[in-house]
Design a protein around this motif. Structure first.
Motif, mmCIF file in Angstrom:
data_model
loop_
_atom_site.group_PDB
_atom_site.id
_atom_site.type_symbol
_atom_site.label_atom_id
_atom_site.label_comp_id
_atom_site.label_asym_id
_atom_site.label_seq_id
_atom_site.Cartn_x
_atom_site.Cartn_y
_atom_site.Cartn_z
ATOM 1 N N TYR A 216 -79.303 -24.556 -84.775
ATOM 2 C CA TYR A 216 -78.259 -26.003 -85.443
ATOM 3 C C TYR A 216 -77.260 -26.271 -84.109
ATOM 4 N N ILE A 219 -79.062 -28.429 -81.289
ATOM 5 C CA ILE A 219 -80.342 -28.739 -81.915
ATOM 6 C C ILE A 219 -80.330 -30.401 -81.250
ATOM 7 N N TYR A 241 -87.102 -19.584 -81.718
ATOM 8 C CA TYR A 241 -86.191 -20.662 -83.001
ATOM 9 C C TYR A 241 -85.069 -19.257 -83.521
ATOM 10 N N PHE A 243 -83.316 -19.802 -86.786
ATOM 11 C CA PHE A 243 -83.174 -19.706 -88.321
ATOM 12 C C PHE A 243 -81.471 -19.648 -88.791
ATOM 13 N N TYR A 246 -79.822 -20.814 -92.301
ATOM 14 C CA TYR A 246 -81.021 -20.729 -92.956
ATOM 15 C C TYR A 246 -80.828 -20.610 -94.385
ATOM 16 N N LEU A 253 -80.725 -27.598 -92.237
ATOM 17 C CA LEU A 253 -81.279 -27.059 -91.057
ATOM 18 C C LEU A 253 -79.754 -26.069 -90.893
ATOM 19 N N SER A 254 -78.375 -26.482 -91.328
ATOM 20 C CA SER A 254 -77.482 -25.502 -91.567
ATOM 21 C C SER A 254 -76.776 -26.561 -92.550
ATOM 22 N N SER A 261 -80.464 -34.122 -90.422
ATOM 23 C CA SER A 261 -81.112 -33.538 -91.234
ATOM 24 C C SER A 261 -82.500 -33.222 -91.058
ATOM 25 N N LEU A 262 -82.835 -32.603 -92.040
ATOM 26 C CA LEU A 262 -84.070 -32.192 -91.094
ATOM 27 C C LEU A 262 -85.300 -33.308 -91.620
ATOM 28 N N LEU A 268 -89.164 -30.661 -86.776
ATOM 29 C CA LEU A 268 -88.477 -29.263 -86.755
ATOM 30 C C LEU A 268 -88.709 -29.373 -88.350
ATOM 31 N N HIS A 269 -88.564 -30.357 -89.187
ATOM 32 C CA HIS A 269 -89.060 -30.096 -90.690
ATOM 33 C C HIS A 269 -90.160 -29.011 -90.936
ATOM 34 N N PHE A 272 -89.358 -25.333 -90.377
ATOM 35 C CA PHE A 272 -88.769 -24.875 -91.309
ATOM 36 C C PHE A 272 -90.262 -24.875 -92.194
#
Length: 362
Positions: A216, A219, A241, A243, A246, A253-254, A261-262, A268-269, A272
Protein backbone atom coordinates in the motif's frame (compact mmCIF):
# COMPACT_ATOMS: atom_id res chain seq x y z
CA UNK A 1 22.79 -22.57 -4.90
CA UNK A 2 20.33 -23.20 -2.06
CA UNK A 3 17.05 -21.29 -1.99
CA UNK A 4 15.83 -20.61 1.53
CA UNK A 5 13.29 -18.26 3.08
CA UNK A 6 12.21 -17.68 6.66
CA UNK A 7 9.40 -15.86 8.38
CA UNK A 8 8.08 -15.18 11.89
CA UNK A 9 4.56 -15.61 13.26
CA UNK A 10 2.45 -16.05 16.35
CA UNK A 11 0.45 -19.25 15.93
CA UNK A 12 -2.75 -17.43 14.94
CA UNK A 13 -0.91 -16.29 11.79
CA UNK A 14 -0.33 -19.86 10.60
CA UNK A 15 -2.59 -19.41 7.54
CA UNK A 16 -0.35 -16.55 6.39
CA UNK A 17 2.80 -18.62 6.83
CA UNK A 18 1.27 -21.54 4.94
CA UNK A 19 0.25 -19.26 2.09
CA UNK A 20 3.67 -17.61 1.91
CA UNK A 21 5.58 -20.89 1.95
CA UNK A 22 3.30 -22.59 -0.59
CA UNK A 23 3.67 -19.64 -2.98
CA UNK A 24 7.46 -19.71 -2.58
CA UNK A 25 7.70 -23.47 -3.13
CA UNK A 26 5.52 -23.17 -6.22
CA UNK A 27 8.35 -21.20 -7.84
CA UNK A 28 11.20 -22.91 -5.96
CA UNK A 29 10.15 -26.57 -5.53
CA UNK A 30 13.63 -27.49 -4.23
CA UNK A 31 13.67 -24.60 -1.76
CA UNK A 32 13.20 -24.76 1.97
CA UNK A 33 11.12 -22.63 4.32
CA UNK A 34 11.67 -21.96 8.02
CA UNK A 35 8.96 -20.53 10.26
CA UNK A 36 9.64 -19.20 13.73
CA UNK A 37 6.53 -19.47 15.90
CA UNK A 38 7.00 -17.13 18.83
CA UNK A 39 4.32 -18.54 21.15
CA UNK A 40 3.34 -22.04 22.22
CA UNK A 41 1.47 -23.97 19.53
CA UNK A 42 1.07 -27.41 21.09
CA UNK A 43 -2.42 -28.71 20.36
CA UNK A 44 -2.94 -26.23 17.54
CA UNK A 45 -0.34 -27.07 14.88
CA UNK A 46 1.06 -30.44 13.83
CA UNK A 47 4.59 -29.73 12.58
CA UNK A 48 4.67 -32.98 10.59
CA UNK A 49 1.83 -31.79 8.38
CA UNK A 50 3.40 -28.47 7.36
CA UNK A 51 5.55 -27.79 4.29
CA UNK A 52 8.06 -25.83 6.33
CA UNK A 53 10.35 -26.42 9.29
CA UNK A 54 9.15 -24.92 12.54
CA UNK A 55 11.55 -23.20 14.92
CA UNK A 56 10.63 -22.43 18.53
CA UNK A 57 11.61 -19.19 20.19
CA UNK A 58 13.48 -21.00 22.97
CA UNK A 59 15.90 -22.39 20.36
CA UNK A 60 17.27 -18.92 19.56
CA UNK A 61 19.32 -18.41 22.71
CA UNK A 62 17.70 -15.08 23.65
CA UNK A 63 18.85 -13.98 27.11
CA UNK A 64 16.18 -13.81 29.85
CA UNK A 65 13.53 -15.08 27.44
CA UNK A 66 10.45 -14.67 29.71
CA UNK A 67 11.35 -11.00 30.25
CA UNK A 68 11.89 -10.57 26.50
CA UNK A 69 8.47 -12.08 25.70
CA UNK A 70 6.67 -10.09 28.39
CA UNK A 71 7.96 -6.59 27.72
CA UNK A 72 6.97 -6.63 24.03
CA UNK A 73 3.54 -6.95 22.42
CA UNK A 74 3.07 -9.49 19.63
CA UNK A 75 4.23 -7.17 16.82
CA UNK A 76 7.25 -5.97 18.77
CA UNK A 77 8.23 -9.48 19.79
CA UNK A 78 7.94 -10.88 16.27
CA UNK A 79 10.16 -8.13 14.88
CA UNK A 80 12.62 -8.22 17.79
CA UNK A 81 13.38 -11.89 17.12
CA UNK A 82 14.35 -11.32 13.48
CA UNK A 83 18.15 -10.98 13.87
CA UNK A 84 18.15 -13.85 16.37
CA UNK A 85 16.38 -16.08 13.84
CA UNK A 86 18.75 -15.16 11.00
CA UNK A 87 21.81 -15.74 13.18
CA UNK A 88 20.40 -19.04 14.42
CA UNK A 89 19.78 -20.31 10.88
CA UNK A 90 23.31 -19.48 9.76
CA UNK A 91 24.72 -21.26 12.81
CA UNK A 92 22.54 -24.38 12.71
CA UNK A 93 21.69 -24.95 9.05
CA UNK A 94 24.10 -25.35 6.15
CA UNK A 95 23.16 -22.36 3.99
CA UNK A 96 25.02 -19.60 2.19
CA UNK A 97 22.21 -17.06 2.25
CA UNK A 98 18.59 -16.60 3.19
CA UNK A 99 15.69 -14.27 2.47
CA UNK A 100 13.42 -13.11 5.25
CA UNK A 101 9.84 -12.40 4.11
CA UNK A 102 6.97 -11.21 6.27
CA UNK A 103 4.24 -13.86 6.56
CA UNK A 104 1.66 -11.64 4.81
CA UNK A 105 3.55 -11.83 1.51
CA UNK A 106 2.56 -13.77 -1.61
CA UNK A 107 5.37 -14.83 -3.94
CA UNK A 108 4.20 -14.53 -7.55
CA UNK A 109 7.40 -15.29 -9.47
CA UNK A 110 10.86 -16.78 -9.05
CA UNK A 111 13.15 -14.93 -6.65
CA UNK A 112 16.33 -16.12 -8.40
CA UNK A 113 17.51 -12.57 -9.04
CA UNK A 114 17.58 -11.87 -5.32
CA UNK A 115 19.70 -14.94 -4.62
CA UNK A 116 21.99 -13.92 -7.47
CA UNK A 117 22.31 -10.45 -5.94
CA UNK A 118 23.49 -12.05 -2.69
CA UNK A 119 26.42 -13.59 -4.54
CA UNK A 120 27.77 -10.05 -5.06
CA UNK A 121 26.69 -8.25 -1.89
CA UNK A 122 26.03 -9.07 1.77
CA UNK A 123 22.65 -7.51 2.52
CA UNK A 124 19.77 -6.58 0.23
CA UNK A 125 16.87 -4.27 1.11
CA UNK A 126 13.90 -2.63 -0.55
CA UNK A 127 12.89 1.01 0.09
CA UNK A 128 9.35 2.04 0.91
CA UNK A 129 9.35 4.51 -1.98
CA UNK A 130 10.87 5.04 -5.39
CA UNK A 131 8.60 8.00 -6.21
CA UNK A 132 7.40 10.80 -3.94
CA UNK A 133 3.78 11.00 -2.87
CA UNK A 134 1.51 13.58 -4.50
CA UNK A 135 0.58 16.62 -2.42
CA UNK A 136 -3.05 15.53 -2.23
CA UNK A 137 -3.57 15.53 1.54
CA UNK A 138 -4.11 11.76 1.54
CA UNK A 139 -2.35 8.92 3.34
CA UNK A 140 0.28 7.66 3.53
CA UNK A 141 2.46 10.72 3.10
CA UNK A 142 6.16 11.43 3.47
CA UNK A 143 5.70 11.96 7.21
CA UNK A 144 4.65 8.33 7.59
CA UNK A 145 7.82 7.17 5.87
CA UNK A 146 10.01 9.51 7.91
CA UNK A 147 8.54 8.00 11.08
CA UNK A 148 8.67 4.34 10.06
CA UNK A 149 11.99 4.26 8.18
CA UNK A 150 13.31 4.51 4.65
CA UNK A 151 13.40 0.73 4.16
CA UNK A 152 10.67 -1.83 4.68
CA UNK A 153 11.88 -4.73 6.80
CA UNK A 154 9.12 -7.04 5.66
CA UNK A 155 11.95 -8.15 3.42
CA UNK A 156 15.68 -8.51 3.93
CA UNK A 157 18.20 -10.80 2.29
CA UNK A 158 21.53 -11.70 3.91
CA UNK A 159 24.44 -13.95 3.10
CA UNK A 160 26.69 -15.79 5.51
CA UNK A 161 29.82 -13.72 6.14
CA UNK A 162 31.62 -11.80 8.89
CA UNK A 163 30.05 -8.48 7.89
CA UNK A 164 26.52 -9.90 8.23
CA UNK A 165 27.39 -11.60 11.50
CA UNK A 166 28.56 -8.25 12.88
CA UNK A 167 25.41 -6.59 11.57
CA UNK A 168 23.15 -9.21 13.20
CA UNK A 169 24.94 -8.93 16.55
CA UNK A 170 24.53 -5.13 16.39
CA UNK A 171 20.85 -5.48 15.44
CA UNK A 172 20.23 -7.96 18.27
CA UNK A 173 21.71 -5.51 20.75
CA UNK A 174 19.48 -2.67 19.50
CA UNK A 175 16.32 -4.75 19.49
CA UNK A 176 16.73 -6.39 22.88
CA UNK A 177 15.34 -3.31 24.66
CA UNK A 178 14.35 -0.87 21.88
CA UNK A 179 12.10 -2.80 19.50
CA UNK A 180 9.12 -0.56 20.19
CA UNK A 181 6.77 1.81 18.43
CA UNK A 182 7.80 5.09 20.02
CA UNK A 183 7.97 7.81 17.38
CA UNK A 184 8.78 10.52 19.93
CA UNK A 185 11.95 8.64 20.87
CA UNK A 186 12.81 7.86 17.25
CA UNK A 187 12.02 4.13 17.40
CA UNK A 188 9.88 2.01 15.11
CA UNK A 189 10.39 -1.67 15.97
CA UNK A 190 13.25 -3.32 14.00
CA UNK A 191 12.84 -1.13 10.96
CA UNK A 192 14.11 2.35 11.84
CA UNK A 193 17.50 1.01 12.94
CA UNK A 194 18.24 0.03 9.35
CA UNK A 195 18.53 3.72 8.45
CA UNK A 196 21.59 3.67 10.74
CA UNK A 197 22.84 0.34 9.42
CA UNK A 198 23.19 1.87 5.96
CA UNK A 199 26.08 4.03 7.17
CA UNK A 200 27.49 1.69 9.84
CA UNK A 201 27.92 -1.37 7.63
CA UNK A 202 29.18 -1.97 4.12
CA UNK A 203 28.05 -4.16 1.22
CA UNK A 204 24.37 -3.26 1.54
CA UNK A 205 22.51 -3.11 -1.76
CA UNK A 206 19.13 -1.49 -2.32
CA UNK A 207 16.86 -3.32 -4.77
CA UNK A 208 15.05 -0.70 -6.85
CA UNK A 209 13.17 -3.09 -9.15
CA UNK A 210 9.53 -2.11 -8.65
CA UNK A 211 8.30 -5.73 -8.74
CA UNK A 212 9.59 -6.53 -5.24
CA UNK A 213 7.78 -5.75 -1.99
CA UNK A 214 4.82 -4.01 -3.59
CA UNK A 215 2.39 -2.79 -0.94
CA UNK A 216 0.00 0.00 0.00
CA UNK A 217 2.89 2.42 0.68
CA UNK A 218 4.16 2.31 -2.92
CA UNK A 219 1.04 1.40 -4.90
CA UNK A 220 0.86 5.01 -6.16
CA UNK A 221 3.84 4.17 -8.40
CA UNK A 222 2.88 0.59 -9.32
CA UNK A 223 0.66 -0.63 -12.13
CA UNK A 224 -0.45 -4.16 -11.25
CA UNK A 225 -1.98 -6.25 -14.01
CA UNK A 226 -2.21 -9.81 -15.28
CA UNK A 227 -0.92 -10.89 -18.68
CA UNK A 228 -1.30 -14.49 -19.87
CA UNK A 229 -1.84 -15.62 -16.27
CA UNK A 230 1.36 -13.92 -15.12
CA UNK A 231 1.26 -11.09 -12.60
CA UNK A 232 3.05 -7.97 -13.83
CA UNK A 233 4.14 -4.73 -12.22
CA UNK A 234 4.83 -1.66 -14.35
CA UNK A 235 6.93 -2.88 -17.29
CA UNK A 236 8.18 -6.08 -15.70
CA UNK A 237 7.21 -8.97 -13.45
CA UNK A 238 5.56 -8.79 -10.05
CA UNK A 239 7.79 -10.92 -7.83
CA UNK A 240 6.00 -10.61 -4.52
CA UNK A 241 3.17 -8.57 -3.06
CA UNK A 242 3.14 -7.56 0.61
CA UNK A 243 -0.42 -7.55 2.01
CA UNK A 244 0.58 -5.43 4.98
CA UNK A 245 -2.26 -4.55 7.36
CA UNK A 246 -4.74 -6.46 5.19
CA UNK A 247 -7.70 -8.03 6.95
CA UNK A 248 -9.78 -10.26 4.65
CA UNK A 249 -13.02 -9.62 6.54
CA UNK A 250 -12.71 -5.88 5.81
CA UNK A 251 -11.65 -6.22 2.15
CA UNK A 252 -9.78 -2.91 2.02
CA UNK A 253 -6.31 -2.24 0.64
CA UNK A 254 -5.01 -1.17 4.05
CA UNK A 255 -6.27 0.68 7.09
CA UNK A 256 -3.15 2.86 6.90
CA UNK A 257 -4.02 4.51 3.59
CA UNK A 258 -6.96 6.30 1.99
CA UNK A 259 -5.56 7.19 -1.43
CA UNK A 260 -6.89 4.14 -3.29
CA UNK A 261 -9.70 1.62 -2.99
CA UNK A 262 -9.63 -1.91 -4.34
CA UNK A 263 -12.78 -1.22 -6.32
CA UNK A 264 -10.85 1.35 -8.37
CA UNK A 265 -7.95 -1.03 -8.97
CA UNK A 266 -9.59 -4.08 -10.57
CA UNK A 267 -6.43 -6.10 -11.29
CA UNK A 268 -5.11 -5.56 -7.77
CA UNK A 269 -8.56 -6.39 -6.42
CA UNK A 270 -8.35 -9.72 -8.25
CA UNK A 271 -4.98 -10.42 -6.62
CA UNK A 272 -6.48 -9.66 -3.21
CA UNK A 273 -9.37 -12.03 -3.90
CA UNK A 274 -6.92 -14.77 -4.86
CA UNK A 275 -4.92 -14.14 -1.69
CA UNK A 276 -8.04 -14.15 0.49
CA UNK A 277 -9.10 -17.51 -0.94
CA UNK A 278 -5.64 -18.96 -0.25
CA UNK A 279 -5.73 -17.71 3.35
CA UNK A 280 -9.13 -19.30 3.88
CA UNK A 281 -7.97 -22.59 2.37
CA UNK A 282 -5.06 -22.49 4.80
CA UNK A 283 -7.27 -22.09 7.87
CA UNK A 284 -7.62 -18.34 8.32
CA UNK A 285 -11.19 -18.39 9.62
CA UNK A 286 -10.22 -20.67 12.51
CA UNK A 287 -6.64 -19.73 13.39
CA UNK A 288 -6.77 -15.95 12.97
CA UNK A 289 -10.06 -15.51 14.81
CA UNK A 290 -10.01 -18.19 17.51
CA UNK A 291 -6.44 -19.06 18.50
CA UNK A 292 -5.15 -17.08 21.51
CA UNK A 293 -1.80 -15.34 21.72
CA UNK A 294 0.44 -17.33 24.05
CA UNK A 295 1.87 -14.27 25.82
CA UNK A 296 -1.38 -12.35 26.16
CA UNK A 297 -2.21 -13.33 29.74
CA UNK A 298 -0.60 -13.67 33.15
CA UNK A 299 -0.30 -17.14 34.68
CA UNK A 300 -3.54 -16.40 36.58
CA UNK A 301 -5.29 -15.88 33.19
CA UNK A 302 -5.70 -12.12 33.60
CA UNK A 303 -5.11 -10.12 30.43
CA UNK A 304 -1.80 -8.27 30.06
CA UNK A 305 -2.52 -4.73 28.87
CA UNK A 306 -0.15 -2.71 26.72
CA UNK A 307 0.49 -0.14 29.44
CA UNK A 308 1.69 -2.93 31.73
CA UNK A 309 4.31 -4.01 29.22
CA UNK A 310 5.41 -0.39 28.80
CA UNK A 311 5.69 0.13 32.56
CA UNK A 312 7.70 -3.06 32.88
CA UNK A 313 10.16 -1.89 30.22
CA UNK A 314 10.51 1.56 31.72
CA UNK A 315 10.83 0.93 35.45
CA UNK A 316 12.04 -2.63 36.03
CA UNK A 317 15.81 -3.19 35.72
CA UNK A 318 16.62 -6.02 33.33
CA UNK A 319 17.00 -9.37 35.08
CA UNK A 320 15.12 -8.30 38.23
CA UNK A 321 12.02 -10.43 37.62
CA UNK A 322 12.63 -14.06 36.65
CA UNK A 323 9.07 -14.72 35.44
CA UNK A 324 7.11 -11.52 34.69
CA UNK A 325 4.03 -13.57 33.75
CA UNK A 326 3.61 -14.39 37.45
CA UNK A 327 2.09 -11.28 39.01
CA UNK A 328 3.21 -12.38 42.46
CA UNK A 329 6.84 -12.08 41.38
CA UNK A 330 6.46 -8.41 40.44
CA UNK A 331 8.13 -5.95 42.79
CA UNK A 332 5.78 -3.72 44.80
CA UNK A 333 6.68 -0.57 42.84
CA UNK A 334 5.73 -2.30 39.57
CA UNK A 335 2.41 -3.50 40.96
CA UNK A 336 1.65 0.03 42.12
CA UNK A 337 2.51 1.41 38.67
CA UNK A 338 0.27 -1.18 37.01
CA UNK A 339 -2.58 -0.34 39.40
CA UNK A 340 -2.24 3.39 38.64
CA UNK A 341 -2.14 2.64 34.90
CA UNK A 342 -5.38 0.66 35.16
CA UNK A 343 -7.09 3.48 37.04
CA UNK A 344 -5.92 6.00 34.45
CA UNK A 345 -7.09 3.79 31.60
CA UNK A 346 -10.56 3.49 33.14
CA UNK A 347 -10.65 7.25 33.75
CA UNK A 348 -9.74 8.00 30.15
CA UNK A 349 -12.45 5.64 28.93
CA UNK A 350 -15.01 7.27 31.22
CA UNK A 351 -14.04 10.80 30.10
CA UNK A 352 -14.22 9.77 26.44
CA UNK A 353 -17.67 8.22 26.86
CA UNK A 354 -18.94 11.33 28.64
CA UNK A 355 -17.59 13.57 25.87
CA UNK A 356 -19.32 11.43 23.24
CA UNK A 357 -22.63 11.72 25.12
CA UNK A 358 -22.49 15.51 25.49
CA UNK A 359 -21.11 16.20 22.01
CA UNK A 360 -23.60 18.54 20.29
CA UNK A 361 -25.28 17.40 17.10
CA UNK A 362 -24.28 19.26 13.95
Amino acid sequence: MSKNICTIIAKNYISFARTLCSSFLEHHPDGKCYVLIIDEFEGYIDASEENFEIIRIDELGIPRLPEFCFKYNVTELATATKPYLLKYLFASVNMDNILYLDPDILVTHSLDKLYEALEKTDIILTPHLDRDYPDDGLLPNDGHIMLSGIYNLGFIGVRKCENVNNFLVWWQHKLYDKCVVDHSAGYFVDQKFIDLAMVLFREITVIYDTGYNVAYWNIHSRNIRKENDIWMCNNDLLYFYHFSNYKPEKNVLSGHQNRFSLENLPALHELFLVYTELLQLNGYDVSAKQWPYGYGKYSNRKTIHEIERINFRKIVPSGTVVNPFNLESHPVYLRKAIFKAKIWRKARSLIYNLMVKIKPNK
